[in-house]
Design an enzyme around this catalytic site. Structure first.
Site, PDB file in Angstrom:
ATOM      1  N   ASP A  53     -50.501  18.866   9.081  1.00 46.46           N
ATOM      2  CA  ASP A  53     -51.285  18.881   7.845  1.00 46.46           C
ATOM      3  C   ASP A  53     -50.747  17.834   6.866  1.00 46.46           C
ATOM      4  O   ASP A  53     -51.521  17.109   6.225  1.00 46.46           O
ATOM      5  CB  ASP A  53     -51.235  20.279   7.223  1.00 46.46           C
ATOM      6  N   ASP A 122     -56.837  24.377  13.056  1.00 46.00           N
ATOM      7  CA  ASP A 122     -55.377  24.536  13.003  1.00 46.00           C
ATOM      8  C   ASP A 122     -54.706  23.843  14.187  1.00 46.00           C
ATOM      9  O   ASP A 122     -53.675  23.168  14.040  1.00 46.00           O
ATOM     10  CB  ASP A 122     -55.003  26.022  13.006  1.00 46.00           C
ATOM     11  N   GLU A 125     -54.639  20.077  13.795  1.00 40.83           N
ATOM     12  CA  GLU A 125     -53.529  19.639  12.947  1.00 40.83           C
ATOM     13  C   GLU A 125     -52.198  19.757  13.689  1.00 40.83           C
ATOM     14  O   GLU A 125     -51.301  18.913  13.515  1.00 40.83           O
ATOM     15  CB  GLU A 125     -53.491  20.450  11.658  1.00 40.83           C
TER      16      GLU A 125
END
Length: 236
Positions: A53, A122, A125
């Protein structure tokens, strides 16, 4: 349940060969899988997601700063937020079909974890984090440029589809509305199907795990038709 394809296939799709393939496996490991296999909690994707991220935000910020010199800080912040939000990352991840490689526990598999946008984004990332650790910032940046920062015009249609469609139809004195036409699945795992209307005429459908996601997909389908075939079939 294990992934449907070996990680070597994913390496081919992303165009990067890992020195430490264990990092890629970790990036694909959901906590439910780790729990079932009694794997150390730090070996699921969450720590890599945290790192990825940060790398993603820096890369996108640098790209916007260098390529959009006339944008003000607030405009760059808004554009960055659109590019790194969950639905957009899941959209980017669809190109390499991350869902085929997820390592999920049985319960998560049964509740259609492979199709959940939050899990897909998710893991996307986490893969960025894994590439960064394995090959450094240059390789991570190349991955982001290839799968996030390419074809921004097309992605803008997706991540801002409702707003763009609303503006287009308003130019012709018309209005967009959305109606839920179907809800399926248990309360904790619902799928909403929405139909998009221009004035009172239906034009497209979209499905998602939230009403907003379903509306976004329905709007996106209309915009794609406009882009590919003009407005003639849409009466606007």
């Amino acid at each position: 349940m294990d992934s449907r394809y070996p990680v070597e296939e994913l390496e081919k799709r992303i165009g990067y060969a890992f020195c430490d393939r264990g990092l890629l496996t970790q990036a694909l490991t959901h906590s439910s899988y780790a729990n079932e296999r009694k794997i150390n909690k730090t070996q699921d994707y969450e720590r890599l997601e945290f790192l990825g991220d940060a790398v993603l935000e820096l890369t996108v910020s640098d790209f916007l700063f260098r390529n959009y010199p006339d944008l003000k800080e607030g405009q760059m912040t808004k554009m960055r937020a659109s590019l790194v939000c969950g639905p957009t990352l899941a959209f980017c991840a669809s190109e390499i079909k991350i869902r085929d490689f997820l390592l999920l526990g049985k319960g998560e598999e049964m509740t259609h974890g492979r199709d959940k946008e939050n899990i897909i984004s998710d893991v996307f990332e986490a893969i960025i984090g894994a590439v960064y650790l394995d090959g450094g910032f240059t390789n991570a940046k190349e991955f982001i440029c290839k799968f996030v920062l390419n074809d921004l015009e097309h992605k803008a249609l997706f991540y801002d589809s409702k707003t763009i469609l609303q503006e287009k139809v308003q130019e012709h004195g018309k209005a967009v509305s959305y109606r839920v036409i179907e809800e399926s699945g248990p309360d904790h795992d619902k799928i909403f199907t929405v139909e998009a209307f221009i004035d009172d005429r239906p034009y497209s459908k979209g499905s998602g795990r939230t009403k907003k996601a379903a509306e976004q997909k329905a709007a996106y389908e209309i915009l794609l038709r406009m882009k590919d075939g003009g407005n003639s079939d849409l009466c606007i």
